[in-house]
Design an enzyme around this catalytic site. Structure first.
Site, PDB file in Angstrom:
ATOM      1  N   ASP A  36      -1.396  -9.969   8.479  1.00  0.00           N
ATOM      2  CA  ASP A  36      -1.164  -9.111   7.218  1.00  0.00           C
ATOM      3  C   ASP A  36      -0.420  -8.130   7.508  1.00  0.00           C
ATOM      4  OD1 ASP A  36      -1.327  -8.286   4.532  1.00  0.00           O
ATOM      5  OD2 ASP A  36      -3.775  -7.760   4.761  1.00  0.00           O
ATOM      6  N   ARG A  57       0.772  -1.127  -0.188  1.00  0.00           N
ATOM      7  CA  ARG A  57      -0.093   0.064  -0.016  1.00  0.00           C
ATOM      8  C   ARG A  57       0.837   1.307   0.032  1.00  0.00           C
ATOM      9  NH1 ARG A  57      -2.380  -4.060   2.530  1.00  0.00           N
ATOM     10  NH2 ARG A  57      -4.556  -4.382   2.075  1.00  0.00           N
ATOM     11  N   GLU A  82       5.259 -12.371   0.778  1.00  0.00           N
ATOM     12  CA  GLU A  82       5.908 -11.500  -0.256  1.00  0.00           C
ATOM     13  C   GLU A  82       6.965 -10.559   0.166  1.00  0.00           C
ATOM     14  OE1 GLU A  82       1.980  -9.117  -0.959  1.00  0.00           O
ATOM     15  OE2 GLU A  82       1.304 -10.656   0.418  1.00  0.00           O
ATOM     16  N   HIS A 127       3.107 -12.690  -5.881  1.00  0.00           N
ATOM     17  CA  HIS A 127       1.999 -12.755  -4.849  1.00  0.00           C
ATOM     18  C   HIS A 127       1.456 -14.051  -5.065  1.00  0.00           C
ATOM     19  CE1 HIS A 127      -1.020 -11.800  -2.190  1.00  0.00           C
ATOM     20  NE2 HIS A 127      -0.982 -10.293  -2.322  1.00  0.00           N
ATOM     21  N   HIS A 132      -0.913  -2.785  -4.357  1.00  0.00           N
ATOM     22  CA  HIS A 132      -0.291  -3.461  -5.431  1.00  0.00           C
ATOM     23  C   HIS A 132      -0.314  -2.794  -6.887  1.00  0.00           C
ATOM     24  CE1 HIS A 132       0.128  -6.497  -2.592  1.00  0.00           C
ATOM     25  NE2 HIS A 132      -1.006  -6.917  -2.623  1.00  0.00           N
TER      26      HIS A 132
HETATM   27  C1  GLA Z   1      -1.357  -8.325   0.369  1.00  0.00           C
HETATM   28  C2  GLA Z   1      -2.030  -7.385   1.300  1.00  0.00           C
HETATM   29  C3  GLA Z   1      -3.280  -7.946   1.661  1.00  0.00           C
HETATM   30  C4  GLA Z   1      -4.297  -8.322   0.532  1.00  0.00           C
HETATM   31  C5  GLA Z   1      -3.369  -9.188  -0.124  1.00  0.00           C
HETATM   32  C6  GLA Z   1      -4.472  -9.674  -1.481  1.00  0.00           C
HETATM   33  O1  GLA Z   1      -1.044  -9.414   0.848  1.00  0.00           O
HETATM   34  O2  GLA Z   1      -1.313  -6.865   2.194  1.00  0.00           O
HETATM   35  O3  GLA Z   1      -3.970  -6.909   2.639  1.00  0.00           O
HETATM   36  O4  GLA Z   1      -4.533  -7.119  -0.001  1.00  0.00           O
HETATM   37  O5  GLA Z   1      -2.340  -8.418  -0.870  1.00  0.00           O
HETATM   38  O6  GLA Z   1      -5.634  -9.665  -1.265  1.00  0.00           O
END
Ligand code: GLA
Length: 387
Positions: free
Chosen positions: A286, A119, A351, A215, A144
């Site tokens: 996350d 983000r 990631e 991803h 992304h």
């Molecule tokens: C990343 C983001 C998550 C989500 C995924 C895709 O990992 O950090 O919040 O958006 O991608 O769903």
């Protein structure tokens, strides 16, 4: 009337069939057997925006992978489990069109992400005194690379070999709001030491920001079932806590004493329901972990163990961070490669990356790429075999 052809040939065929089935049931002592199948390459043949899309297969003898140049996606990755059975450890679909249909779950499955992975706060950043505005696709932020990020583009196929494929994408100046013509080359290689290596290279003609990643959604048990019982170890004694919109607060906080401590192998689901504001914000894990980097170049960032398959995957990278995403936003409603829907937390992503929102956080390692510089980075997903 008895004839050789009528009787002996069918009997021989039956014998042959039995011996094939037998050698599969003896699997473990003999040759590895495949349970899931490679998707049919015909299902990936299409012309998109005037470019040819296809599915490519690479192998190093022990592992096999399928990659499409649509989004540069890793569609399948077959590795042997502890008994020699071939397990497809990434989520994905059997048809190219499913990746578009199931955007809720599938839009990033296996895809190459750019120009900026994760983000950027409110879709704005300032570089060399100029403010750039990016499309907001994860309100209130840009995620992304925006709605037409690299995962939605058709990549050019530069070169293929039996164990590798090199892709290229030219992201034009201004695309999705980012400055500079950016040439990106990504090479997937199945190496002799049981790794899927992803090598990234990029150059630009104007200063820009860059955060490239892949991803892939991993489930080391194969297709279906939660990953909450997988074990995870992260080589990270700090993480970057976030606000309610998943933008880092800017602090690097110790994981010690929190559900974010994966410095020793831990079962993913064991602390996932703990009362913890960070877990509430992410609806689970996350978060970006700050890697404890002691050496320059690739180093061990993460290890994951599949609880049912015994498959062990090690992630090596030269990047400063890794986003551990536990599949919290997966919703089912789709049909994966084996026909089962991908429900909440049936996969995890690791990631490798620079920290989210780095263009707005000067204390984070820089993500600026300038003309004349070459961005080079390598991440390897390595599988431990013959234990
Ligand atoms: C990343 C983001 C998550 C989500 C995924 C895709 O990992 O950090 O919040 O958006 O991608 O769903």
């Amino acid at each position: 009337m008895f004839t050789f052809k009528k009787c002996i040939l069918p009997a021989a065929a039956l014998l042959l069939l039995c011996s094939c089935q037998q050698s599969s049931t003896k699997n473990g002592q003999n040759k590895p057997m495949e349970t899931a199948q490679m998707p049919n390459s015909d299902n990936f043949k299409a012309t998109v925006n005037g470019k040819q899309v296809q599915l490519y297969t690479i192998s190093n003898g022990q592992m096999k992978a399928a990659i499409t140049n649509s989004g540069g996606r890793l569609v399948s990755l077959f590795v042997p489990d502890s008994s020699g059975k071939m397990v497809d450890v990434v989520l994905g679909y059997n048809h190219l069109k499913d990746y578009e249909t199931y955007t809720k779950n599938g839009s990033y499955f296996g895809a190459l992400i750019g120009r900026y992975g994760n983000r950027i706060a409110k879709g704005k950043f300032t570089l060399d005194g100029k403010t750039y505005s990016l499309p907001i696709n994860n309100a209130p932020n840009s995620l992304h690379g925006g709605p037409k990020g690299f995962s939605t583009q058709v990549w050019d196929v530069v070169k293929t070999s039996p164990n590798s494929i090199e892709l290229h994408y030219l992201s034009k100046d201004g695309e999705e709001g980012y400055p500079g013509n950016l040439n990106v080359n990504v090479t997937y290689t199945l190496t002799n030491d049981h790794a899927l290596q992803i090598a990234y290279k990029a150059t630009t003609d104007k200063a820009t920001v860059l955060n490239l990643t892949n991803h892939s959604y991993f489930n080391l048990n194969g297709d279906g079932g939660t990953v909450n019982n997988h074990k995870l170890q992260l080589n990270a004694s700090r993480f970057t806590p976030v606000d309610s919109t998943l933008i880092p607060t800017g602090k690097l906080e110790p994981v010690a004493g929190t559900p974010f401590d994966f410095t020793k192998p831990e079962i993913i689901g064991s602390r996932i329901d703990a009362k913890n504001q960070q877990l509430m914000y992410g609806k689970g894990y996350d978060h970006n972990f700050v890697l404890d980097t002691k050496v320059k170049g690739e180093h061990l960032a993460a290890t994951v163990w599949g609880d049912k398959s015994g498959i062990e995957m090690q992630v090596y990278t030269d990047q400063p961070g890794i986003q551990f995403y536990g599949g919290n936003f997966m919703e089912g409603g789709d049909k994966g490669k084996s026909g089962s829907p991908y429900e909440k937390r049936t996969a995890l992503c690791l990631e490798t990356q620079h920290f989210p929102d780095s263009p707005n956080q000067p204390q984070f390692p820089t993500t600026t790429l300038k003309p004349g510089e070459t961005f080079n980075s390598v991440t390897s997903y390595k599988f431990v075999m013959n234990k």
